[in-house]
Write an enzyme that holds these catalytic residues in place. Structure first.
Site, mmCIF file in Angstrom:
data_model
loop_
_atom_site.group_PDB
_atom_site.id
_atom_site.type_symbol
_atom_site.label_atom_id
_atom_site.label_comp_id
_atom_site.label_asym_id
_atom_site.label_seq_id
_atom_site.Cartn_x
_atom_site.Cartn_y
_atom_site.Cartn_z
ATOM 1 N N SER A 191 0.859 -1.168 -0.094
ATOM 2 C CA SER A 191 -0.122 0.072 0.051
ATOM 3 C C SER A 191 0.968 1.381 -0.093
ATOM 4 O O SER A 191 1.659 1.474 -0.833
ATOM 5 C CB SER A 191 -0.862 -0.156 1.258
ATOM 6 N N ASP A 348 -10.139 -3.505 -5.187
ATOM 7 C CA ASP A 348 -9.129 -2.421 -4.224
ATOM 8 C C ASP A 348 -9.098 -1.328 -5.343
ATOM 9 O O ASP A 348 -8.839 -1.501 -6.713
ATOM 10 C CB ASP A 348 -7.970 -3.246 -4.302
ATOM 11 N N HIS A 378 -8.110 -5.017 -0.539
ATOM 12 C CA HIS A 378 -7.067 -4.168 -0.175
ATOM 13 C C HIS A 378 -6.618 -4.530 1.379
ATOM 14 O O HIS A 378 -7.305 -4.696 2.167
ATOM 15 C CB HIS A 378 -7.127 -2.597 -0.195
#
Length: 408
Positions: A191, A348, A378
Site C-alpha cells: 500500500s 481494490d 486491499h
C-alpha cells in the site's frame, strides 16, 4: 450540543450504511468477517469524534487504537532473532532468519509497512508476523522500517526516512554484521509502503554513488498516483470496504498537509483538468486506455474535466511530484529499475495503479511479474492469523514469498 448530537446520528447512519453496502461476490465472506464486529469502522468513528471534540488529531487517535490492538515487543524464537535498533537515527526492527546450509551469507529484504503514510507500525502484530515468516521461510534478514508518520511529519519526510535507513543498511560493515550478501538485497512494501518502496527504488537506481544496488523490488497493492481518481478500479470499487475512494483521497491530502476542502474536487479530477497546465505533460503517462487491457477497461470512460480548480495543484504541487507518484516517472528512470513483482487485488481502488506501473515497466524493458488475485481486497496479505486468517490472505502471502524465494 446540537452539533454533537447531529454528528453521532451521522456516524450511526454511516455505520448502518457500511453493514448494508452490497459486497463483491467473491469477497462476501472476507469482508463480512473483517466487519464482523466492525472494529475498523468503530475505531475510525471514535478517532473522528475525538478530533471533533479537540481531544486529539484523528490520525493520532486512530493509530493509538490500532497499536493497542496488536503491538508486539521484540522477541526471538529458535528460528528467528528479532531486535529493535536504529539505522542512522531511523527506528527499525530486524528479523534474522536461520542460515541456509552451505550459504554463509543471507539474502535480505527491506520492508516498508502500509497505512496511508499515517497509520500502523513495524511493531504491530500483522507486520511482525509477516516479517517473521519471511525471515524464516527465506532464510533471510528482514529490515522493517519504522518511518515517521503523518501528522508528525509530511511528504517527503517519510521517503527521507526509508532512504536514510536503507543506505545505512547497505554499508559494507553493516551488511557484514548481519551476514548479508550485498548482491541479494531487495526492497518491498504494501500500500503506502509500496509507494515508498517504489520511490526508493527509483531514487537508488539513479544514485551513481551507491555501490550496492537492489536486486529486486516487490510492491504489494501499491498506491502510485494521485492524478486520476477515476480509473476503472476507482470507479468499480468506489465504496468498497477497507479502502473506499474518499478515504484514499483523504490520505493523499493528509500526506501533503493539504486542505480537506479540495477532496470533493479531486474525486472528480478537477485538480488535473485540461486547464491545469502543470498536469499536461504527465497525462500521457497515465493514459489508462492504453496501459490497461480491455478486460479491465470494460465500458468505463475516462473522467477528464475541461475546466477545474487550478488552485489545487498550485497549493499542493506535490501531487505532480514523481517521488510521491512513482507511476508518472520519466521512462529513462524506469528502465534502470530491478526485476519487479507487483501484487494487485480485484476489489481494490489501487488495482489499476499496480497494473499500469507493470505495463510502464515492461515498456521500459524491466522484467515484471504481475500477480493478480480475483478474490483479493486491499490489505488482505497481512490477514493470515486468527481471527482474520482469510484464505486469500494466506494465498497472497505464500505467492509473494515464493516469488522472493525464486528471484532474490
Amino acid at each position: 450540543f446540537r452539533r454533537l448530537v447531529n454528528l453521532h446520528i451521522t456516524l450511526l447512519l454511516y455505520r448502518i450504511y457500511i453493514y448494508l453496502t452490497p459486497l463483491p461476490e467473491h469477497t462476501n465472506e472476507l469482508f463480512r468477517g473483517v466487519l464482523g464486529d466492525n472494529t475498523w469502522v468503530l475505531s475510525s468513528l471514535c478517532s473522528n469524534l475525538m478530533h471533533y471534540l479537540g481531544l486529539s488529531h484523528h490520525l493520532l487517535a486512530l493509530n493509538f487504537i490500532i497499536g493497542s490492538f496488536g503491538k508486539k515487543s521484540a522477541w526471538s524464537s529458535a528460528q528467528v532473532n528479532v531486535t529493535d535498533t536504529d539505522f542512522d537515527g531511523v527506528e527499525v526492527r530486524v528479523f534474522e532468519g536461520p542460515a541456509k546450509p552451505g550459504e554463509p551469507l543471507k539474502r535480505s529484504v527491506v520492508y516498508i509497512h502500509g497505512g496511508g503514510w499515517a497509520l500502523a507500525s513495524a511493531k504491530i502484530r500483522y507486520y511482525d508476523e509477516l516479517c517473521t515468516a519471511m525471515a524464516e521461510e527465506l532464510n533471510a534478514v528482514i529490515v522493517s522500517i519504522e518511518y515517521r508518520l503523518v501528522p508528525k511529519v509530511y511528504f517527503p519526510e517519510q521517503i527521507h526516512d526509508v532512504v536514510r535507513a536503507t543506505k545505512y543498511f547497505l554499508q559494507p560493515e553493516v551488511l557484514q554484521k548481519y551476514s548479508v550478501d550485498p548482491g541479494r538485497i531487495g526492497v518491498s512494501g504494501d500500500s503506502a509502503g509500496g509507494n515508498l518502496a517504489a520511490a526508493l527504488g527509483q531514487q537508488f537506481s539513479q544514485d551513481a554513488n551507491l555501490k550496492n544496488k537492489l536486486k529486486v523490488q516487490a510492491l504489494i497493492y501499491p498506491v502510485l498516483q494521485a492524478l486520476d481518481f477515476n480509473t476503472p478500479s476507482y470507479q468499480q470499487n468506489v465504496n468498497t470496504p477497507i479502502l473506499p475512494r474518499y478515504v484514499m483521497v483523504k490520505y493523499w491530502v493528509d500526506y501533503f498537509k493539504g486542505n480537506y476542502d479540495f477532496v470533493p474536487a479531486m474525486i472528480v479530477n478537477n485538480h488535473t483538468s485540461l486547464d491545469v497546465e502543470e498536469a499536461a505533460p504527465l497525462r500521457a503517462r497515465l493514459n489508462w486506455m492504453s496501459l490497461l487491457p480491455e478486460s479491465i477497461t470494460k465500458n468505463y470512460e475516462p473522467v477528464v474535466q475541461a475546466t477545474g480548480n487550478t488552485r489545487i495543484v498550485q497549493e499542493i504541487p506535490q501531487l505532480l511530484d514523481a517521488r510521491a507518484a512513482p507511476l508518472i516517472a520519466d521512462q529513462e528512470v524506469l528502465q534502470h529499475l530491478p526485476k519487479t513483482y507487483i501484487l494487485t487485488c480485484e476489489h481494490d481502488v489501487l488495482r489499476d495503479d499496480g497494473i499500469m506501473y507493470a505495463k510502464r515497466l515492461e515498456r521500459a524493458g524491466v522484467e515484471v511479474t504481475l500477480d493478480h488475485f480475483e478474490d483479493g481486497f486491499h490489505g488482505c496479505m497481512i490477514f493470515t492469523s486468527w481471527p482474520t486468517n482469510f484464505s486469500v490472505g494466506i494465498r497472497t502471502r505464500n505467492s509473494y514469498i515464493k516469488w522472493l524465494d525464486q528471484n532474490l
